[in-house]
Write an enzyme that holds these catalytic residues in place. Structure first.
Site, short mmCIF file in Angstrom:
data_model
loop_
_atom_site.label_atom_id
_atom_site.label_comp_id
_atom_site.label_asym_id
_atom_site.label_seq_id
_atom_site.Cartn_x
_atom_site.Cartn_y
_atom_site.Cartn_z
N LYS A 1 -9.67 -3.67 -0.92
CA LYS A 1 -8.85 -3.60 0.30
C LYS A 1 -9.46 -4.53 1.32
CE LYS A 1 -7.22 -0.58 3.93
NZ LYS A 1 -7.01 0.79 4.36
N LYS B 1 -5.03 -4.79 -2.06
CA LYS B 1 -4.27 -4.66 -0.83
C LYS B 1 -4.78 -5.61 0.21
CE LYS B 1 -3.50 -1.27 2.71
NZ LYS B 1 -3.90 0.00 3.25
C1 PBG Z 1 -5.98 3.11 6.59
C2 PBG Z 1 -4.82 2.50 5.89
C3 PBG Z 1 -4.24 1.31 6.30
C4 PBG Z 1 -3.18 1.08 5.44
C5 PBG Z 1 -3.14 2.13 4.51
N1 PBG Z 1 -4.18 3.00 4.80
C6 PBG Z 1 -4.48 0.43 7.45
C7 PBG Z 1 -5.83 0.08 7.85
O1 PBG Z 1 -6.73 -0.04 7.02
O2 PBG Z 1 -6.01 -0.11 9.04
C8 PBG Z 1 -2.29 -0.12 5.58
C9 PBG Z 1 -0.97 -0.05 5.00
C10 PBG Z 1 -0.01 -1.06 5.49
O3 PBG Z 1 -0.27 -1.94 6.32
O4 PBG Z 1 1.11 -0.95 5.01
N2 PBG Z 1 -6.79 3.94 5.92
#
Ligand code: PBG
Length: 333
Positions: free
Chosen positions: A199, A254
């Protein structure tokens, strides 16, 4: 590889008819490849935000509507996120341990309403903290081990509520092994873990932070000390290897579209079920371009999902799951 060249070979011959293109197609997308993210709210929170047009926050009492929409679209799995009211957020993420918390209540309701629907739950502290970080925050640092300990407690509540798969999105080191151990120790060895393994600290999460109402908490703060640096690819292989060694059943890359090289490398290196997250910013860009009349939304959406699959993704988490499900079903009929 058989080598043959023009004029014996004319690659255009296989592209001449619809039926032939279908026969030789190497990739396909089905509504069953898609996971639809669902945001769960309380009555004091509005149902929509401008930056994620077409995405609704649901009350637990409205979940039957969501289930029906998913079923009509042929979508068989959901991913749940809570939208916690601002006055309930604090430094300790207290609401994450509320046994009547939004996601826990929604999980129980869904298990009852739709026993065949896959219920995945996101696991991280950012929807619950008043600073918007995914873990406990102390003097500018996000504390790793204390956060992991807390995540284990939340995971246990999620498993007890009936979640089929828990998806830690926090990027703390060592959390997959700790969560696996906690679940196994409590008799939940059948509950899966989908690790957000690679991520990235992406600028494409803005609309998501709007819909979980954490943008204001984070105040422009960065998650770069725990999420991955977009410049790195080899490091993603190390993240994935660690999560697999610690017991992940599936891993996630992601964001999606800008990171298809990572999807490809993960799948070809590890041959593990690989999910890709078509994140909020990717969704919002397409919606905006389509609303302006610049792009044909169904066509670009299906091309995007196809590209995910071609790169090696087994499943895709997308806010467009319902639309895509309908487009795909129409294309087949
Ligand atoms: C946070 C989380 C995020 C997303 C999913 N879980 C955002 C972040 O890390 O700030 C992002 C999902 C998206 O942008 O669609 N735990």
């Amino acid at each position: 590889m058989v080598s043959a060249s023009f004029p014996n070979t004319r690659l255009r011959r296989n592209r001449r008819y619809d039926w032939l293109r279908d026969l030789v197609a190497e990739t396909s997308v089905s509504p069953k490849d898609l996971v639809w993210p669902l945001f769960i709210r309380d009555k004091g929170t509005s149902a929509t935000v401008p930056s994620l047009p077409g995405v609704r926050r649901y009350l637990v009492e409205e979940l039957q509507d969501a289930v029906s929409l998913a079923q009509e679209a042929g979508v068989t799995a959901l991913m749940l996120f809570p939208v916690v009211e601002q006055h309930l957020k604090d430094a300790k993420a207290s609401q994450s341990l509320n046994p009547e918390g939004l996601v826990l209540n929604a999980t129980r309701a869904l298990a009852h309403l739709a026993p065949n629907m896959g219920i995945m739950v996101d696991l991280a502290l950012d929807p619950f903290t008043d600073h918007g970080h995914d873990g406990f925050y102390h003097e500018g640092d996000v504390l790793n081990d204390a956060t992991v300990e807390h995540l284990c407690q939340v995971a246990l509540l999620q498993a007890e509520a009936g979640a089929h798969m828990i998806a830690p999105s926090d990027m703390m080191d060592g959390r997959i092994g700790a969560i696996r151990k906690t679940l196994d120790g409590a008799g939940y060895n059948h509950v899966g873990i989908l690790a957000y393994a690679a991520k990235y600290a992406s600028s494409l999460y803005g609309p998501f932070r709007d819909i979980v109402d954490s943008s204001g908490c984070l105040k422009g703060g960065s998650k770069a000390t725990y999420q991955m640096d977009p410049r790195n690819g080899n490091e993603a292989m190390r993240e994935v290897a660690q999560d697999i060694a610690q017991g992940a059943d599936a891993v996630m890359v992601k964001p999606g579209s800008l990171y298809l090289d990572i999807v490809y490398r993960v799948k070809s290196t590890f041959q593990i079920p690989t999910f890709a997250y078509h994140v909020s910013g990717e969704y919002a860009m397409l919606k905006a371009a389509a609303a302006a009349g610049y792009l044909d939304e169904p066509a670009v959406l299906l091309e995007t999902l196809t590209a995910f699959k071609r790169a090696g993704a087994d499943a895709i988490i997308t806010y467009s799951a319902l639309e895509a499900g309908h487009f795909l079903q129409e294309a087949l009929s």
